[in-house]
Write an enzyme that holds these catalytic residues in place. Structure first.
Site, PDB file in Angstrom:
ATOM      1  N   ARG A  92      13.009  17.303   1.047  1.00  9.98           N
ATOM      2  CA  ARG A  92      11.339  16.402   2.033  1.00  9.98           C
ATOM      3  C   ARG A  92      10.702  17.366   1.613  1.00  9.98           C
ATOM      4  O   ARG A  92      10.320  19.096   1.877  1.00  9.98           O
ATOM      5  CB  ARG A  92      10.897  15.910   3.048  1.00  9.98           C
ATOM      6  CG  ARG A  92       9.333  15.588   2.843  1.00  9.98           C
ATOM      7  CD  ARG A  92       9.147  14.435   3.059  1.00  9.98           C
ATOM      8  NE  ARG A  92       8.103  13.753   3.090  1.00  9.98           N
ATOM      9  CZ  ARG A  92       7.365  12.748   2.426  1.00  9.98           C
ATOM     10  NH1 ARG A  92       7.524  12.653   0.895  1.00  9.98           N
ATOM     11  NH2 ARG A  92       6.595  11.790   3.257  1.00  9.98           N
ATOM     12  N   THR A 368       8.973   6.012  -6.327  1.00  9.94           N
ATOM     13  CA  THR A 368       9.699   6.144  -5.274  1.00  9.94           C
ATOM     14  C   THR A 368      10.714   5.803  -6.171  1.00  9.94           C
ATOM     15  O   THR A 368      10.714   5.411  -7.327  1.00  9.94           O
ATOM     16  CB  THR A 368       9.322   5.909  -4.629  1.00  9.94           C
ATOM     17  OG1 THR A 368       8.370   6.610  -3.759  1.00  9.94           O
ATOM     18  CG2 THR A 368      10.724   6.592  -3.532  1.00  9.94           C
ATOM     19  N   SER A 439       7.905  10.588   6.412  1.00  6.14           N
ATOM     20  CA  SER A 439       7.961   9.575   5.214  1.00  6.14           C
ATOM     21  C   SER A 439       8.873   7.754   5.637  1.00  6.14           C
ATOM     22  O   SER A 439       9.684   8.467   6.349  1.00  6.14           O
ATOM     23  CB  SER A 439       9.895  10.304   4.418  1.00  6.14           C
ATOM     24  OG  SER A 439       9.672   9.528   3.319  1.00  6.14           O
ATOM     25  N   SER A 440       9.133   7.365   4.760  1.00  8.59           N
ATOM     26  CA  SER A 440       9.898   6.143   4.731  1.00  8.59           C
ATOM     27  C   SER A 440      11.095   5.699   4.157  1.00  8.59           C
ATOM     28  O   SER A 440      11.604   4.805   3.973  1.00  8.59           O
ATOM     29  CB  SER A 440       8.788   4.827   4.823  1.00  8.59           C
ATOM     30  OG  SER A 440       8.027   4.893   5.376  1.00  8.59           O
TER      31      SER A 440
END
Length: 560
Positions: A92, A368, A439-440
């Site tokens: 990340r 994404t 984040s997801s």
């Protein structure tokens, strides 16, 4: 957190697997672009394992999907070795050293109208993607990094033909791309979106990939590439420094492990909120099964029930979750049976909840991308990677070819103010120097006695709900093609509505859901781009399937 040894032992016992490594005799790659899938499969065919293939696939995606992922972004990887031990690679992005909680607010303390957390270099966190490639290749792969980056380097230098998906997303972000000369030069043509079939070359990106292949992480985070990145970013008003790049580190974490009925699910841990949210939803289902509410549940009952689970999990995401190095997240409390039973017990069978009245735990995409890989020895990779919005921040470093992310918008820019995906957050996810934004992204592995799967998808805030519904379908025995193509719906606590694809519900279902008190919001388009590899333990057959909403390709190839 449980040790990895205990996780592996439990997974083997509950999934009904033998104590020897899982060997499928099949290589499989599923990704969002055919060129990436083919690069991954070639890596497997030329002596590489699943980890080589994942790097090769992701590197090509970084070239041919500049709108979804790239060397200027990051992500989460689940790597499962032959002995079934699984590790999460946290790549990340991190906030630059000069970041602070008020950096996107005006003098009145309100969010700035020019949206610097979305557009331009101030929106970018320090990338983790190059470090992930180097780290995974050094510790887990079989082939040299240069071999795994070769296809990406070739496509960046020689070019690839753009398609309608590229055109759609470039059109949506054309205004911000035109604001930055290097972005406009590479991704547009005379200020306009290029026609389908136009050859897109990225020679500066090829040079940067060459440097990474030659020198590993140091080839990106120090030396000429780092200097050039910082020069370009600072010249355009950004705050990156060479020290920020030099300080970036990959973190290996234990995955979140969820046990539900006879399934063992492994998924990403914080700073991904996916693992915690999925653990809560499955935990609530275990504490209060749907049959307790409805002896014979129909489709609308299931939709209502699952929506209420999503609502509660996303509420805790907003209130409590953030980078665990900066925030004391009450993980044990959020996953405790007492708390989950109380949450599940608050679900009313005939009435939609009001998100404003949910109680607290206390402290005691389109943009994404995702790839799934399986090798013939049973190694598995599930990786979700991102630069956040289409074309990230819209800012391209001309000297390096790196398109910067806009992941800083994933922080809570101001408590209670929604981000670009409508998600609200609080102090746990506020901007701080060096911090990783929540984040997801939820790359996931699931094992049951009957089936095993590698699953994940892009989709911003909707990732978690898509993976949740996909996992339920895997456990219910649905065909692989049906799992990735099913109509989708989603609830994220705020806004207080069920968001859904245009064809998700029949007219009768819409009427009945509204009668229960649900507000429905047709998002006006399909969303997500799920990549699935599914193995049936009875037949021994492996299927790889790409979401029909995208242009991806999935290939499962038996190995002699």
């Amino acid at each position: 957190m449980l040790s990895r040894t205990l996780i592996v032992a439990t997974l083997l016992a509950l999934a009904g697997c033998a104590t020897t490594p899982l060997s499928t005799g099949t290589n499989a790659v599923a990704s969002a672009h055919p060129l990436a899938t083919q690069a991954g499969l070639q890596a497997l065919q030329t002596g590489g394992n699943a980890f080589d293939a994942a790097i090769a696939t992701a590197a090509v995606l970084a070239v041919v999907e500049p709108y979804s992922a790239g060397m200027g972004g990051g992500g989460f990887w689940l790597l499962q070795k032959r002995n079934r031990e699984t590790v999460m690679i946290d790549a990340r992005e991190t906030a630059p050293g000069q970041s602070h909680p008020d950096m996107y607010l005006n003098e009145a303390g309100e969010v700035r109208s020019d949206q610097p957390s979305l557009n331009g270099p101030l929106a970018a966190g320090i990338p983790g993607q190059p470090a992930a490639f180097a780290h995974i290749n050094r510790l887990y792969a079989e082939r040299p990094l240069r071999a795994n980056l070769a296809a990406a380097i070739r496509l960046a230098r020689q070019g690839f033909r753009i398609d309608e998906r590229y055109r759609d997303l470039a059109s949506w972000r054309r205004k911000v791309l035109r604001q930055h000369p290097d972005s406009a030069r590479v991704f547009l043509h005379k200020g306009k979106v290029p026609e389908t079939g136009t050859l897109l070359r990225q020679p500066a990106l090829a040079d940067t990939l060459e440097q990474l292949a030659e020198d590993g992480a140091e080839g990106f985070y120090s030396g000429p590439v780092a200097r050039q990145l910082v020069e370009d970013v600072q010249a355009a008003g950004g705050i990156w420094t060479k020290a920020d790049l030099a300080a970036y580190q990959i973190i290996e974490r234990d995955p979140v492990t969820i046990r539900y009925r006879d399934a063992v699910i492994q998924t990403a841990s914080l700073p991904s909120s996916g693992g915690m949210a999925l653990a809560q939803m499955f935990g609530m289902m275990a504490e209060r099964p749907i049959t307790e509410l409805y002896p014979e549940p129909d489709a609308v009952d299931r939709i209502h029930y699952r929506t209420e689970l999503m609502r509660r999990a996303y509420r805790d995401r907003a209130r409590h979750m953030g980078d665990p190095a900066y925030t004391d997240v009450p993980r044990e409390r959020l996953r405790s049976s007492d708390y989950l039973a109380r949450q599940a017990g608050s679900i009313e069978p005939l009435t939609a909840s009001d998100s404003r009245t949910l109680f607290d735990a206390g402290t005691g995409g389109r943009h994404t991308t995702h790839l799934s890989v399986l090798d013939s020895d049973g190694r598995r990779v599930s990786a979700t990677l991102s630069i956040n919005w289409p074309f990230g921040s819209g800012f391209l470093s001309g000297q390096t070819g790196i398109l910067l992310n806009n992941e800083m918008n994933d922080f809570a820019i101001k408590p209670g103010v929604p981000n670009a995906y409508g998600l609200v957050g609080g102090k746990a996810n506020q901007v701080e120097a060096g911090k990783r934004p929540l984040s997801s992204m939820s790359p996931t592995l699931i094992d049951t006695p009957q089936r095993s799967a590698i699953i994940g998808t892009p989709g911003g805030s909707r990732i978690i709900s898509m993976v949740f519904l996909g996992l339920l379908d895997v456990m219910d025995g649905h065909p692989a093609g049906a799992i990735v193509s099913r109509p989708r719906y989603h609830h994220q606590y705020q806004p207080d509505q069920i968001q859904h694809e245009p064809e998700a519900f029949t007219p009768d279902q819409r009427f009945r859901l509204q009668a229960l008190g649900h507000r429905l919001e047709n998002v006006g388009r399909e969303y997500g781009n799920m990549q699935l590899i599914l193995t049936d333990h009875t037949s021994g057959q492996t299927q790889a399937v790409a979401d029909p909403r995208g242009i991806g390709q999935a290939i499962a190839q038996p190995v002699d």
